[in-house]
Design an enzyme around this catalytic site. Sequence first.
Site, short mmCIF file in Angstrom:
data_model
loop_
_atom_site.label_atom_id
_atom_site.label_comp_id
_atom_site.label_asym_id
_atom_site.label_seq_id
_atom_site.Cartn_x
_atom_site.Cartn_y
_atom_site.Cartn_z
N HIS A 243 -6.64 58.06 41.16
CA HIS A 243 -7.10 59.30 41.80
C HIS A 243 -8.21 59.00 42.82
O HIS A 243 -9.19 59.74 42.92
CB HIS A 243 -7.59 60.31 40.75
N ASP A 260 -1.15 59.27 49.31
CA ASP A 260 -0.53 60.31 48.48
C ASP A 260 -1.03 61.62 49.04
O ASP A 260 -2.19 61.98 48.83
CB ASP A 260 -0.94 60.10 47.02
N HIS A 350 1.19 55.85 34.51
CA HIS A 350 1.43 57.30 34.57
C HIS A 350 2.91 57.58 34.41
O HIS A 350 3.73 56.67 34.40
CB HIS A 350 0.86 57.91 35.85
N GLU A 384 8.05 59.38 41.23
CA GLU A 384 6.92 58.63 41.77
C GLU A 384 6.50 57.42 40.95
O GLU A 384 5.36 57.34 40.50
CB GLU A 384 5.72 59.57 41.94
N TYR A 388 0.47 48.93 39.72
CA TYR A 388 -0.95 48.80 40.09
C TYR A 388 -1.48 47.54 39.41
O TYR A 388 -1.66 47.54 38.19
CB TYR A 388 -1.73 50.04 39.65
N ARG A 406 2.78 52.89 45.22
CA ARG A 406 3.51 54.03 44.64
C ARG A 406 4.42 54.58 45.73
O ARG A 406 4.06 54.55 46.92
CB ARG A 406 2.55 55.12 44.14
N GLU A 408 6.67 58.08 46.29
CA GLU A 408 6.88 59.40 45.67
C GLU A 408 7.67 60.31 46.61
O GLU A 408 7.30 60.48 47.77
CB GLU A 408 5.52 60.06 45.37
N1 GLY Z 1 -0.67 63.89 43.98
C1 GLY Z 1 -0.64 64.13 42.59
C2 GLY Z 1 0.54 63.52 41.97
O1 GLY Z 1 1.17 62.69 42.57
O2 GLY Z 1 0.91 63.90 40.90
MN MN Z 2 1.35 62.62 44.68
MN MN Z 3 3.07 63.85 42.12
#
Ligand code: GLY
Ligand code: MN
Ligand code: MN
Length: 439
Positions: A243, A260, A350, A384, A388, A406, A408
């Site tokens: 983040h 992002d 994640h 996504e 990392y 990443r 996405e």
């Molecule tokens: N930008 C927040 C996410 O990718 O979940």
């Molecule tokens: Mn995102």
């Molecule tokens: Mn997202």
Amino acid sequence: MNRVLDAREFARRRRQLMRMAGRDAIIIVPSAEERVRNNDAHYPFRQDSDFHYLTGFAEPDAVLALVPGRSQGEVILFCRERDRAREQWDGHRAGQEGAVADFGMDDAFPIDDIDDILPGLIEGRSRVYYHFGRETRFDLILMGWVNRVRSNIKQGAKPPHEFVALSHLLHDLRLYKSRSELRLMRKSAQIAAEAHVRAMRTTRPGMNENEVEAELLHTFRKHNAVPSYEPIVGAGTNACVLHYRANNATMQDGDLLLIDAGAEYACYASDITRTFPVNGRFTPEQRELYDIVLAAQLAAIEEVRPGKSFEAYHLAAVRVLTQGLIRLGLLKGSLRSNLESHTYRKFYMHKTGHWLGLDVHDVGDYRVDGEFRELEPGMVVTVEPGLYISPDLKGVPARYRGIGIRIEDDVIVTSGDPEVISAGVPKDADEIEALMAAH
Ligand code: GLY
Ligand code: MN
Ligand code: MN
């Protein structure tokens, strides 16, 4: 009026919700509140997503009451009165007349009269649907209205006896996007894709991350959109901070840049990530890891089909990532043993996606009766995966350390193939290099 959705669509949503709630219910949905930043400065006002979904009404200080079957009108809006002096400072208000004429309300009253009117609407209804516990201030106001009805029991008043979380009904509705919602989501994704392309074209070694962020914002605002969340623009090891939001480091030759960033257009969010070399050419190590993430993402998108579990595309991504990490020697042992012990989590911490809609992490249950729910046409998800490799990660060849990647995209579940609505920005490594070389 500059309205992107037909008033009939909002009316259809209200009717659906009222049908689900039943004729002995009342549904109460307040608008978002204006938040003061300091003195006379406010944070940007963003309407509450549920309130917007049911009204399209963009003002603060409003409350929607849906009273199914009420003969004098089922759809009632409390909102600000017209006020010449205030409108001179803050802009146009719809007022009660506008609420009825332009927003399809059956009736509208000044917000200042709500204490006198709402208890009467609650009286005789057995169930109250509302977001309990979200806004303490409004919770107390609502309980005050209910208690007013209770205090009249001796006079024959019938207070409600069930208090139900509104989210069960409303958020299930929001999960399935209509044709016109999908149209807005495509537009939101196109704007974000254009912003990412502009960022790729602009990026050079020696520039600051904030300069790239400015290019994103330029494209958003040009198309009457705003960011759907704070953009992440992280070069080099900043890409490993999930983040990262400082967005103020100088980008070096040889870094990858992870962006992002999504747009919010007509309240609908997009959410795109791309990772590309600051100097326009991937190093061999960057490319090795990049191609693993891309393969994982493509495999995951293939699983975004009706009848598949929400979890399937995450599992597909994890499988391809794990295979790739074994191939590069970052993981040891068999695929099976690595999958069983979730060894990928050191590099990928994640989940592979979330619902997308009015909110970037949109509403809707991911599980039904404890099991991941099945995807159905009209749902929209992000896909996504990432890798990392923290700069201080032990047991990893030094040449891979500090690389964060990443990719996405935003994907509509259709009855046929998955529809990738963010495809306007390249993600194939060769295509990215070609785009960055072409100027
Ligand atoms: N930008 C927040 C996410 O990718 O979940
Ligand atoms: Mn995102
Ligand atoms: Mn997202």
